[in-house]
Scaffold this motif. Structure first.
Motif, mmCIF file in Angstrom:
data_model
loop_
_atom_site.group_PDB
_atom_site.id
_atom_site.type_symbol
_atom_site.label_atom_id
_atom_site.label_comp_id
_atom_site.label_asym_id
_atom_site.label_seq_id
_atom_site.Cartn_x
_atom_site.Cartn_y
_atom_site.Cartn_z
ATOM 1 N N GLU A 77 10.702 37.715 64.201
ATOM 2 C CA GLU A 77 11.043 39.107 63.867
ATOM 3 C C GLU A 77 12.166 39.626 64.758
ATOM 4 O O GLU A 77 13.047 40.360 64.309
ATOM 5 C CB GLU A 77 9.782 39.971 64.020
ATOM 6 C CG GLU A 77 8.730 39.689 62.969
ATOM 7 C CD GLU A 77 7.430 40.447 63.244
ATOM 8 O OE1 GLU A 77 7.388 41.175 64.270
ATOM 9 O OE2 GLU A 77 6.481 40.313 62.454
ATOM 10 N N SER A 101 15.705 40.823 63.164
ATOM 11 C CA SER A 101 16.027 42.251 63.264
ATOM 12 C C SER A 101 17.230 42.538 64.163
ATOM 13 O O SER A 101 17.578 43.686 64.374
ATOM 14 C CB SER A 101 14.800 43.006 63.800
ATOM 15 O OG SER A 101 14.491 42.561 65.123
ATOM 16 N N LYS A 145 20.640 43.480 65.333
ATOM 17 C CA LYS A 145 21.705 44.252 64.682
ATOM 18 C C LYS A 145 23.021 43.876 65.354
ATOM 19 O O LYS A 145 23.313 44.304 66.468
ATOM 20 C CB LYS A 145 21.427 45.758 64.837
ATOM 21 C CG LYS A 145 22.453 46.644 64.129
ATOM 22 C CD LYS A 145 22.372 46.488 62.621
ATOM 23 C CE LYS A 145 23.305 47.487 61.909
ATOM 24 N NZ LYS A 145 23.274 47.350 60.455
ATOM 25 N N ASN A 195 17.002 36.565 58.295
ATOM 26 C CA ASN A 195 16.580 37.595 57.351
ATOM 27 C C ASN A 195 17.056 37.250 55.937
ATOM 28 O O ASN A 195 17.867 36.326 55.732
ATOM 29 C CB ASN A 195 17.071 38.980 57.783
ATOM 30 C CG ASN A 195 18.586 39.034 57.923
ATOM 31 O OD1 ASN A 195 19.324 38.350 57.218
ATOM 32 N ND2 ASN A 195 19.064 39.864 58.836
#
Length: 951
Positions: free
Chosen positions: A285, A289, A291, A311
């Motif tokens: 995760e 996640s 960015k 992702n």
């Protein structure tokens, strides 16, 4: 029409048109030049922006990816450390089985530890109120439904783990479960916390009702693990196995299994293993996640190209299909599922060709017409195993993919704006040029009409002069060029009248000039063929004479004798160049006296002379060479200095050595160089062996230049022993060369070649960096205290920025203060003393110690020892080998006493027997090295030697 034709051929028309054309060309050139200059400035500006932006991107993303990978590595490294501790506890219990026999017998009967195992015909399992689950397959029961005795005994011995396993589960890093599985024929399972293994696992894997667990889950692992244990040794961290990420069919969690093997020391066989099941969903995760930019994404890749963390947007961009599930489950669809989403299965060729295991650097990759920046970091490796591959090193790669246009958006906008401004500027220049051109055309036409009227009048008067009328009245008076031209024609009339008288004078001057040029040619000829300092013929004159060399009727041979002064540079350094020039002149005078009238003497270089000798008997040549050699046995008295010179002499003879007289110069040079290398101060006659030696030297220098790239160089380490404690204090780094062409080459040969060819700078830099790398490996092996001595060439120290190089390498490979010693020879001190002192001070500031190698064999002065930052003296092995001799022993004793008085440490090299060591110990020598302790060793053998010293 006639008027137009007449005007068309007029000078006014031509001048006007030519002027207009040149104006147009000039304006066009100016526009093109301006446009080119703007374009060049634009490219330079955009290039600078691109480069600086790249550096910012590289620094930002490199730091970012390093930080993320460090967190991931710290996470699973913590689990590795925990399971190693638990594995060591289990191993200790089995190792101390006899010592714990009484304790284990009490424990198995205690109600807390008592395992109440119930067999239901398919498997056996204890009750849920117990601390841990104990689970057995039906294959561990006999035909009467009773647990086999050996299995029951093994279960009783592990009852003590009811205390240990729940504690490790609850404390430390989060885990799904901790369990222990026995070895072959004892493959029961003990798990914390308690879980209903029978129903949850057997519903998923019904095939293990009657088969051993090892055959179902890990066929072949026991054999591979046993072989690896025998190789690595019990307790080695490299025995811990980490599985591939899988999806647990019961909890749907993404799981890694860390397994630590347990061994039976008596039989050297596999006993079982302890396992951590941990979830890595948080890691996945975290990666999914991340960015990076509006459209960028991150991913985790296994070494076989399997992407197990990415992702959905990233998977779509890379052309990856949905996760392919390799399920070992029943028809119900549950089970343990390993992800199969591989780079090589992408629909895009650019992704399939992605080199994610190469050196970490930013790459560009095209994905569906859009350029992405690929930044990746290969993390620390760990050991994994599969039935197909066996044990291998697995390393995850963390990668970022960022759209290039998102990062370069400002750059692209600036590029478009600059080009738009450039187009506007060009249009404005063209408009202004057209207006200026129209104005100039009108002005030039009017001005040319006025100017050509005067030219027409001047043309008529010139025609009169053409008819031999030199009394023409040029009545055109103006201050412009036409008026000046008329005045010039008028002056020309007078010049023509007295031209004959001037011609006569010029002829006389020309004769004088020819005589002067002949004198200059003679001077030029002298300068080209004679040495201005000694007035001797030079090298050019020698080569010309060799080209046309011939023998008289009473001569049978011609020889070229080349005399090369040895180390004449040191004379200049010691007595100044002015004294050196006077010595050369004095030597030229003496050589001229030796050369007879039929022999020619030449100066062919700064410190080289040559004699062209012709004779009938070769004994005459030998006597001549001996006569030349005798000159250098006497001193030269120059300016109150008595100077002793040494010269190496090379001789080549025609027609004995060659049939081409021009080869005499080459062969005599080869012979002289051979004398300098093998018989300095003596003479050598050319032969084929010398020629072969010269070629061999050139080839060896070429091979040496490629030695680093061909991985032919290596380092050896000779231990240095502290005499008082008999402990190893450090090592000396020694360079070795095993050439693919020449085999093993002695350091005494190739080090000398490296210094003469200046390759020592390149090789010395390689040695310094490799030595610092080795120092880090010594520290990793547990010898962080070890000191290291590295030999530094005079050329490295005097002609190379050694201090800056050392500073850069110390930043790259951290070392302790005074852990590194540079060994230099005494010959260094006859060079630039101030530079040596400055360099030593700078190295001392970096924490480097200085040792004088082979002390007593060179040119040292005691003032150097007092005024330079020196820490150690090393006694040459020649003195140690002569300790039994009175002179050798006294020199060694004096060096040790001198070092002790100056607070310098003293090292003896070449110590080969106990008598020498005892002599050095009694005299207060600090350290020693030599074959008595150890010969030079490669890194692995040196580590073994150091470990023996520690014991």
């Amino acid at each position: 029409m006639k008027l137009l034709k007449k005007y068309r051929y007029s000078l006014n028309f031509r001048i006007t048109m030519i002027t207009i054309v040149f104006i147009i060309l000039g304006m066009l050139s100016m526009i093109l030049y301006t446009n080119a200059s703007v374009a060049k400035l634009t490219d330079k500006t955009l290039g600078t922006m691109d480069r600086e932006l790249y550096y910012l991107i590289d620094e930002y993303y490199t730091n970012y990816i390093n930080e993320i990978s460090l967190r991931i590595e710290e996470n699973y490294n913590g689990y590795m450390e925990e399971i190693q501790i638990l594995g060591q506890i289990f191993q200790e219990v089995f190792d101390k089985e006899e010592d714990l026999a009484r304790v284990l017998s009490v424990i198995k009967e205690d109600p807390y530890f008592k395992d109440q195992i119930i067999f239901n015909g398919k498997w056996g399992q204890n009750t849920s109120d117990e601390p841990t689950t104990v689970f057995l397959g039906s294959c561990l029961y006999d035909d009467n439904g009773e647990i086999k005795p050996d299995v029951q005994s093994a279960i009783d011995k592990t009852a003590i783990f009811d205390l240990i396993m729940p504690a490790f589960y609850k404390h430390g890093k989060d885990k799904m479960q901790v369990y222990y599985t026995g070895g072959e024929d004892e493959d029961y399972t003990r798990m914390a916390p308690w879980a209903d293994i029978g129903h949850s696992v057997y519903d998923i894997y019904p095939e293990i009702y009657d088969r051993p667990i090892w055959d179902v889950f890990n066929p072949g692992l026991i054999e591979d693990w046993t072989e690896r244990m025998l190789e690595k040794g019990i307790g080695n961290p490299n025995l811990i196995r980490v599985s591939h990420p899988i999806q647990d069919g019961i909890t749907d969690g993404i799981v890694l299994s860390l397994t630590h093997p347990i061994w039976d020391r008596k039989t050297q066989t596999f006993k079982g293993h302890v396992v951590y099941d941990i979830t890595i969903e948080s890691v996945i995760e975290q990666v999914e996640s991340i960015k990076i930019s509006n459209s960028g994404f991150a991913m985790l890749i296994q070494s076989d190209g399997n992407i197990f963390a990415i992702n959905e947007k990233g998977a779509s961009v890379l052309g990856l299909k949905a996760v392919v599930e390799d399920t070992n489950s029943s028809a119900s669809g549950t089970g343990f599922k390993s992800f199969g989403r591989y780079i090589q299965d992408s629909t895009m060729e650019s992704v399939r060709n992605l080199k994610f295991l190469e050196t970490n650097e930013i790459k560009e990759i095209d994905l569906n017409g859009e350029t992405y920046l690929f930044i990746h970091k290969k993390m620390n490796s760990f050991v994994s195993w599969t039935p197909q591959s066996g044990f291998y090193d697995e390393a995850w790669t963390l990668a970022f993919l960022v759209p290039r246009d998102e990062i370069y958006k400002m750059y692209i906008n600036s590029e478009n704006q600059i080009k738009n401004d450039q187009d506007i500027a060009i249009r404005q220049q063209v408009g202004i040029g057209v207006v200026i051109l129209g104005f100039l055309v009108v002005f030039i036409t009017l001005y040319n009409t006025r100017m050509t009227s005067k030219l027409n009048a001047l043309t008529q008067k010139v025609k009169q002069m053409k008819a031999n009328n030199y009394q023409v009245d040029f009545d055109i008076h103006s201050e412009d060029e036409i008026g000046k031209l008329a005045s010039a024609f008028e002056d020309m009339q007078h010049e023509i009248q007295d031209s004959l008288s001037r011609l006569k004078v010029q002829n006389e001057l020309l004769k004088n000039e020819i005589d002067e040029r002949i004198k200059k040619d003679r001077i030029i000829d002298y300068l080209e063929n004679f040495d201005s300092q000694t007035d001797l013929l030079n090298k050019k004159a020698l080569l010309n004479m060799l080209k046309d060399l011939s023998l008289d009727h009473d001569q049978t041979f011609a020889s070229l004798i080349i005399i090369g002064l040895d180390e004449f540079r040191k004379i200049n350094d010691a007595y100044t160049f002015k004294v050196g020039d006077e010595i050369i002149q004095a030597l030229a005078t003496k050589l001229d006296q030796v050369a007879q009238s039929h022999e020619l003497l030449f100066r062919i270089g700064g410190d080289e002379f040559a004699i062209l000798f012709k004779g009938k008997d070769l004994n005459e040549l030998i006597l001549k060479v001996e006569e030349i050699s005798a000159l250098f046995k006497k001193t030269f008295s120059i300016r109150m200095h008595d100077v002793t010179l040494s010269a190496s002499i090379g001789i080549s003879t025609f027609p004995h050595d060659t049939s081409d007289t021009l080869d005499l110069f080459k062969y005599a040079n080869i012979a002289m160089n051979h004398a300098k290398e093998t018989n300095r101060g003596g003479s050598e006659y050319y032969n084929e062996a010398m020629n072969y030696s010269a070629r061999n030297r050139i080839e060896m220098i070429h091979e040496l230049n490629q030695a680093i790239e061909n991985n032919e160089l290596s380092l050896n380490f000779q231990p240095i022993v502290e005499i008082e404690t008999n402990k190893i204090a450090g090592v000396e780094v020694l360079l070795r060369w095993r050439s693919k062409k020449f085999g093993h080459v002695s350091p005494t040969v190739f080090i000398k070649l490296a210094e003469q060819s200046k390759l020592i700078v390149k090789i010395g830099s390689w040695v310094l960096e490799e030595a610092l790398k080795a120092l880090g490996r010594f520290e990793a092996a547990g010898f962080g205290h070890i000191e290291m001595a590295i030999n530094i060439s005079v050329i490295q120290l005097m002609q190379h920025d050694l201090v800056e190089e050392t500073r850069i390498l110390f930043d790259k490979y951290p070392v302790k203060d005074k852990q590194i010693t540079f060994e230099v020879t005494e010959g260094l001190f006859i060079n630039d003393f101030e530079k040596v002192r400055t360099t030593f001070d700078a190295l001392e500031a970096l924490g480097v110690q200085i040792s004088i190698d082979d002390f007593g064999t060179g040119y040292s002065s005691l003032s150097y020892l007092k005024n330079l930052a020196i820490n150690r003296l090393k006694i040459d092995r020649s003195f140690i080998s002569e300790l039994h001799d009175k002179a050798g022993g006294e020199i060694t004793n004096a060096v040790i006493a001198l070092a002790n008085n100056l607070n310098l440490r003293v090292i003896a090299e070449g110590v080969e027997n106990v008598e020498q060591l005892e002599h050095l110990r009694e005299r207060g020598c600090d350290e020693a090295q030599g074959f008595l302790f150890s010969k030079p060793l490669d890194f692995e053998h040196c580590i073994e030697f150091l470990k023996q010293d520690r014991l």
